[in-house]
Design an enzyme around this catalytic site. Structure first.
Site, PDB file in Angstrom:
ATOM      1  N   LYS A 160      -7.740 -16.062 -19.272  1.00 14.97           N
ATOM      2  CA  LYS A 160      -8.378 -16.009 -17.935  1.00 14.97           C
ATOM      3  C   LYS A 160      -9.830 -16.425 -18.063  1.00 14.97           C
ATOM      4  CE  LYS A 160     -11.146 -12.292 -18.710  1.00 14.97           C
ATOM      5  NZ  LYS A 160     -12.575 -12.386 -18.819  1.00 14.97           N
ATOM      6  N   ASP A 201      -8.286  -5.157 -18.641  1.00 14.49           N
ATOM      7  CA  ASP A 201      -7.840  -6.483 -18.183  1.00 14.49           C
ATOM      8  C   ASP A 201      -6.326  -6.659 -18.211  1.00 14.49           C
ATOM      9  OD1 ASP A 201     -10.451  -7.245 -17.833  1.00 14.49           O
ATOM     10  OD2 ASP A 201     -10.588  -8.383 -19.710  1.00 14.49           O
TER      11      ASP A 201
END
Ligand code: C5P
Length: 306
Positions: free
Chosen positions: A8, A135
């Site tokens: 990401k 995350d």
């Protein structure tokens, strides 16, 4: 079984305040990209969980997020003697601010839930993921999401940004510790943190407005804010150099550091213009000792592919 674990980038990372649990209250926009690790699972009959990796510098002990995810999932399933051999092929650089370790852990949760036939719902996997790292829920779901709270509270953004692409750069010899970056931020800016839930929510509302994609096509892409960049960039030569080269690339819309760094990226309107900019800057990047990738935005997170 084979599962893909994408990296990401942060399209926004704002530190709002300090939480009771010692973590920071965040307002982020995270985006999956098509730079990805892959995990291969094979069964073993002896009830052990083992991990091997093609990168010898990565720990494959119990502290690896893949092993922590596998153990947690096995415990939650009633401690049955479920075994697996996992082989990790690393593509995402380590300690780069790209959530490589978190995505590997997320991929292990999703894949083993199916591999062991446990039947946990996606929501339950996201909750387990958040116990391992802030995350992981994002890495499970992926695409484009607002990430609030510690980073684990997700709100999807309608994704009409799929033609966008990035040039991603990183010095292969530099990594940044995430706890260090947050610690430095607290030291420098802690006194000006917001204190109340009402002030946190006000910032979330502003971010929801700013990242309204239909408005973006009229207004242009927002300037990317990454609060950790304010503490990492001044003391990391590789970040300064990366941002300087990215800003000079033709047709780049905007550039910034990702997560706690040191990887940095520039956004381009499409893959072709990103590729062209990367080719033109390749000599410059190589002489600065930076490794570079051209990546597309990806509309999903971890995925079982076979
Ligand atoms: O949750 P995760 O394990 O990824 O966090 C790594 C470290 O980053 C934490 O130990 C903490 O120091 C810092 N962190 C934080 N606030 C967050 C997320 C991470 O202070 N919301």
């Amino acid at each position: 079984m084979r599962v893909i674990a994408p990296a990401k980038i942060n399209l926004h990372l704002e530190v709002l305040g300090l939480r009771q649990d010692g973590f920071h209250e965040l307002a982020m926009v995270m985006q999956s990209i098509d730079l990805a690790d892959s995990l291969e699972l094979t069964s073993r009959e002896d009830g052990l969980i083992s991990l091997d990796c093609d990168d010898p510098t990565l720990s494959t002990d119990g502290d690896n997020l893949i092993c922590r995810a596998a153990s947690l999932l096995r415990n939650r399933s009633g401690g049955r003697e479920l075994g697996v051999s996992i082989y990790l092929k690393k593509q995402i650089p380590i300690g780069a601010g790209l959530a490589g370790g978190s995505s590997d852990g997320a991929a292990a949760l999703v894949a083993l839930n199916s591999f062991w036939g446990l039947g946990f719902a996606l929501q339950e996997l996201e909750e387990m993921g958040s116990e391992i790292g802030s995350d992981l829920p994002f890495c499970i779901k992926g695409g484009t999401q607002f990430c609030f709270g510690r980073g684990e509270k997700l709100e999807p953004l309608p994704s009409n940004n799929n033609s966008l692409a990035i040039v991603l750069v990183k010095d292969p010899f530099v990594s940044v510790s995430t706890p260090w970056a947050y610690g430095q931020h607290k030291k420098k800016f802690g006194e000006s943190y917001f204190q109340t839930e009402a002030s946190f929510e006000k910032r979330r509302e502003l971010l929801r407005d700013e990242f309204n994609w239909s408005a973006i096509s009229d207004k242009g892409f927002p300037v990317i804010r990454n609060d950790l960049q304010r503490v990492v960039e001044p003391c990391t030569e590789a970040v300064k150099k990366s941002l300087e080269i990215l800003a000079s690339m033709p047709n780049s819309i905007v550039s910034a550091m990702s997560g706690s760094g040191p990887s940095c990226f520039a956004i381009f309107p499409d893959f072709n213009s990103a590729e062209k900019a990367l080719n033109q800057s390749q000599n410059h990047l190589t002489s600065a000792g930076l490794k570079a990738w051209c990546c597309s935005f990806k509309p999903e997170g971890v995925k079982i592919i076979s």
